[in-house]
Design an enzyme around this catalytic site. Structure first.
Site, PDB file in Angstrom:
ATOM      1  CG  HIS A  40      -1.704  -1.099   1.618  1.00 23.41           C
ATOM      2  ND1 HIS A  40      -2.981  -1.199   1.434  1.00 23.41           N
ATOM      3  CD2 HIS A  40      -1.385  -2.286   2.193  1.00 23.41           C
ATOM      4  CE1 HIS A  40      -3.618  -2.550   1.864  1.00 23.41           C
ATOM      5  NE2 HIS A  40      -2.306  -3.081   2.250  1.00 23.41           N
ATOM      6  CE1 TYR A  41      -2.197   5.916  -2.283  1.00 24.92           C
ATOM      7  CE2 TYR A  41      -0.839   5.779  -4.205  1.00 24.92           C
ATOM      8  CZ  TYR A  41      -2.084   6.007  -3.631  1.00 24.92           C
ATOM      9  OH  TYR A  41      -2.910   6.655  -4.589  1.00 24.92           O
ATOM     10  CB  THR A  42       0.594   6.198   4.160  1.00 20.31           C
ATOM     11  OG1 THR A  42       1.434   7.040   3.826  1.00 20.31           O
ATOM     12  CG2 THR A  42       1.477   5.020   4.709  1.00 20.31           C
ATOM     13  CD  GLU A 112      -0.759   1.090   4.426  1.00 23.59           C
ATOM     14  OE1 GLU A 112      -0.505   1.988   3.912  1.00 23.59           O
ATOM     15  OE2 GLU A 112      -2.047   0.901   4.596  1.00 23.59           O
ATOM     16  CG  HIS A 173      -5.546  -1.455  -1.065  1.00 22.01           C
ATOM     17  ND1 HIS A 173      -5.729  -0.409   0.008  1.00 22.01           N
ATOM     18  CD2 HIS A 173      -6.334  -2.423  -0.668  1.00 22.01           C
ATOM     19  CE1 HIS A 173      -6.657  -0.691   0.631  1.00 22.01           C
ATOM     20  NE2 HIS A 173      -7.073  -2.002   0.092  1.00 22.01           N
ATOM     21  CG  ASP A 183      -3.293   1.726  -1.903  1.00 19.25           C
ATOM     22  OD1 ASP A 183      -4.382   1.466  -2.271  1.00 19.25           O
ATOM     23  OD2 ASP A 183      -2.861   1.467  -0.830  1.00 19.25           O
TER      24      ASP A 183
END
Length: 814
Positions: A40-42, A112, A173, A183
């Site tokens: 994921h990216y946050t 993340e 994700h 993401d």
């Protein structure tokens, strides 16, 4: 961090204790819990990420990897933070699907990665905020190289600890939740991870081979959907390029073709899907490739020539169509009016023909020259109603003659019948004098417009309910929000057109067209159950309000999400075919079926395939987005959707509505285009649509559907005669509040909440269009509730005006 470490020590101690208490008898029949690694990216910085992922009542992930240069990050070097033990379930994946598994929190490890894209939405283009919507603009920053190296090292360690994670199960994700997530985005270096043994990638030579093949013979969309699902994506095969497919392709491209993220089903994208399958799932590919070869080798569907007009036939009739009852051959009936209609003749060679209309032989050129088109007037031969055509002979033997006769078209005779409608005028004009806002009335009879009048004002009141000093007069060109008349003149007519084309069967189960429509009894619902309001849905769901009765799950301001909720989540209020319950929900679902079957948005389908061919340029959805101006439309509610300040929900409109669909579900949750509401039209345009229906499915040279299709849709339901398929019926007086007491048993039509009513009565060859802006009026208290002042007038309640029109037609016409 200390808390997590203590938890791990406690777990190890418990495991050690357990091993001393029980005899060990290892089974060969087990596998690892962890099957996927999700990245994921946050979308927020380190400090905010910690609050979101660590503090109570938030989300979580197994690991958090910061980025260098983040002002909120307190350390000089990049550390990897473990937030949840790998044996525990972190809350990172949400509603998700990958390779047959759902709710991937149960079977995955999540990482993340701090990375902050900047996204904006242009809600003027469309109100939704879809993750892959065309109204969304995002800029994605590059990832920090040191951060990515940490991610690679961490992923390598995770894969070593969890050998059941297949290379194709290292995903983003967006891969597992493509309808709502994008993401880690198109800048994430998936190929770099692959080079370090993390994740999957295709062979370049294989990609090129499939690409060249698909440039010659493209992959059909249904097969591409099946291929995406075979790889892992939760795509449902529908056979059309729909929103789920566009989002899935966008997610796939971000992972494997990040230089071209457009969601299009082109040959390069198809080649990448098939190249991955060849490398990682060759058995799946073999079956898909067999299907590809079968589909590309299939005989192309021959599209028959579009029928022109009411009769468009070749004579003598082909041998295969001829009857052994000689007296029925080479004869057809057609609708016309006395002194009107024409016939068009053409042949590929010189022919001599004898043609009779109503038993009289036409005086034709002898011979009729090949490759020349002949037009003859039939005004001395035609009668009102059914007329007969008999092509008695065509010579020489073996020659063929094409014969065309158009449908009747309206002629304006309103000036000849002014006196006949004096009582109707008096009724409406008195209501206008007493404060009713405005109306347009159009009556068609026997192929003529015998009444068309505009009364009162398109905009009469300001937002406070005060009379405007200079109100806007109503005209015949004023556009109206026709509300639930949309159900008939858009959705039902679209389905009639699809039935005519052989693309839709109203007796088929809904899941035949929407494969996701399953569970809780959905399999039993047929298309016709939705059309006649017998499917068991309640009247409506307030998707636009987060406080709706079904809960926050059903809150939606995005059309794709709303359609998905209706197709998979909205519960039934009663059983199937128990009784008729008038339902907007069912018709929103029908609009989705039109879009899925046609491969086009509902508004585009009806505007291009029904209204434009008829020359109707004022019948359309979302007019303000299509170059029209607000002042061209009759105003509806004075203070948006607030009922004079009595109703409130987030983002509610508070201004006087003009040219925007009033219906909240259509405007807020369906981007203005829905199967139950959203269509705008004018009196003259609707008169053409009404005459099209009185003609049995066509107008002029435009053929939309056969009379037999219209009969299917207007036939009464066995248990409730007031419902047809998409139409309301007079039902021998059961709906006299709408149709009045004189409508024949054949009469059908619809009403609209904004103050619109239509009546089509084939027994009298009569059509009535009453358009009002009833809701453009102040609201007053009425008992424990409230009511629009406009609903206190007879004009705003349909039945009295409709009855007066019938009385004028029955008593005062010559």
């Amino acid at each position: 961090m200390k808390k997590a470490s203590l938890s791990l020590l406690a777990l190890l101690a418990l495991s050690s204790c357990s091993s001393n208490d029980y005899e060990q008898m290892p089974s060969a029949n087990y596998s690892q819990r962890v099957k996927s690694l999700v990245l994921h990216y946050t979308a927020i910085d380190y400090e905010k990420s910690v609050r979101a992922l660590v503090e109570p009542k938030g989300l979580s992930s197994h690991y958090l990897v910061p980025e260098g240069g983040d002002p909120s990050y307190p350390y000089d070097d990049i550390k990897i933070f473990q937030l949840v033990d790998e044996h525990d379930r972190a809350w990172h994946a949400g509603d998700s699907y990958w390779q047959g598994r759902t709710e991937l929190n149960d079977s995955s490890i999540g990482i993340e990665i701090v990375n902050v894209p900047k996204c904006q939405w242009d809600t003027r283009q469309q109100p939704g905020r879809a993750e892959h919507g065309e109204n969304r603009l995002c800029t994605f920053p590059d990832y920090d190289p040191e951060q990515i190296q940490k991610v690679i090292e961490l992923a390598q360690e995770i894969l070593a600890r969890h050998p059941d994670i297949h290379p194709t199960a290292v995903v983003g994700h967006s891969d597992i939740a493509f309808m709502r997530k994008n993401d880690p985005g198109p800048r994430f270096p998936w190929y770099q991870l692959y080079q370090q043994g993390v994740g999957a990638w295709y062979e370049q030579a294989t990609l090129a081979r499939f690409w060249r093949q698909f440039n010659l013979q493209p992959v059909r969309i249904g097969l591409l959907q099946a291929a995406l699902r075979a790889y892992g994506y939760g795509v449902i095969e529908t056979g059309v390029y729909d929103e789920q497919t566009r989002s899935a392709l966008s997610a796939f491209q971000m992972h494997f073709l990040p230089w071209k993220v457009d969601g299009k089903n082109d040959s390069q994208t198809s080649a990448a899907v098939f190249a991955l399958l060849e490398r990682y799932f060759p058995d799946q590919l073999e079956l898909l490739w067999q299907r590809y070869e079968a589909e590309t080798a299939a005989t192309p569907v021959i599209v028959t020539k579009v029928k022109q007009g009411q009769i468009d036939a070749v004579f003598p009739e082909p041998e295969a169509e001829r009857s052994s009852r000689e007296g029925v051959n080479d004869k057809l009936g057609f609708k016309a009016y006395q002194g009107r209609s024409e016939i068009t003749l053409s042949a590929s060679q010189d022919v001599t023909a004898e043609i009779q209309v109503n038993g009289e032989t036409l005086n034709l050129a002898t011979p009729l020259r090949g490759e020349k088109v002949y037009n003859y007037s039939l005004r001395r031969r035609t009668e009102d109603g059914l007329n007969t055509l008999f092509v008695k002979s065509v010579q020489p033997e073996g020659a063929q003659l094409r014969v065309q006769i158009p449908y009747p078209m309206l002629v304006d005779a309103s000036n000849d019948y002014r006196e006949a409608f004096s009582e109707v005028d008096a009724l409406i004009e008195q209501d206008i004098a007493d404060g009713f806002p405005g109306a347009v009335l159009v009556v068609v009879k026997d192929g003529k417009i015998i009444k068309q009048s505009a009364y009162g004002y398109a905009k009469r009141y300001d937002e406070n309910g005060e009379l405007l000093p200079t109100p806007t007069p109503m005209t015949l060109q004023t556009g109206f929000d026709i509300a639930s008349n949309t159900k008939s003149f858009a959705t039902a007519m679209a389905m009639m057109h699809l039935v005519e084309r052989g693309l839709l069967d109203v007796n088929a189960p809904v899941y035949h067209y929407l494969p996701e429509y399953r569970g809780q009894g959905r399999e039993a619902r047929r298309v016709r159950d939705l059309l006649n309001h017998q499917s068991g849905y309640g009247p409506q769901v307030h998707f636009f309000d987060p406080e709706n009765k079904l809960g926050k799950l059903f809150y939606s301001r995005d059309k794709a999400k709303t359609q998905q909720l209706i197709a998979t989540q909205v519960p039934f209020s009663i059983g199937n075919q128990v009784k008729a319950t008038y339902s907007d929900t069912g018709f929103k679902l029908l609009g989705t079926i039109v879009e899925r079957v046609s491969g086009m948005p509902l508004d585009q389908y009806v505007e291009q395939h029904i209204y434009a061919p008829l020359g109707l340029h004022d019948t359309l959805f979302t007019p303000l987005r299509k170059g029209r101006l607000a002042h061209e439309y009759a105003a509806t509610e004075l203070q948006g959707n607030t009922r004079g300040g009595r109703v409130e929900f987030p983002g509610i409109r508070t201004y006087t509505l003009q040219g925007e669909v009033h219906d909240e579900k259509a405007f807020y949750s369906m981007a203005g285009v829905a199967g139950h509401a959203g269509l705008f039209s004018t009196g003259p345009d609707l008169a053409v649509l009404v005459q099209t229906l009185l003609n049995g499915g066509g107008y002029g040279n435009v053929h939309l559907f056969e009379q037999s299709v219209l009969d299917i849709f207007t036939a009464p339901h066995a248990r409730d005669r007031s419902f047809g398929l998409g139409w309301r019926r007079a039902a021998d007086g059961e709906t006299r509040w709408h149709f009045g007491p004189y409508a024949s048993h054949q009469a059908f039509g619809h009403t609209g909440w904004t103050g619109t009513a239509t009546v089509i009565d084939p027994a009298l060859d009569l059509g009535i269009i009453l358009l009002t802006n009833t809701r453009h009026s102040p609201i007053v208290e009425e008992g424990e509730g409230y009511e629009f002042v406009g609903k206190q007038f007879e004009t705003g309640n349909y039945g009295s005006v409709i009855t007066a029109v019938y009385e004028a037609v029955l008593h005062k016409l010559p």
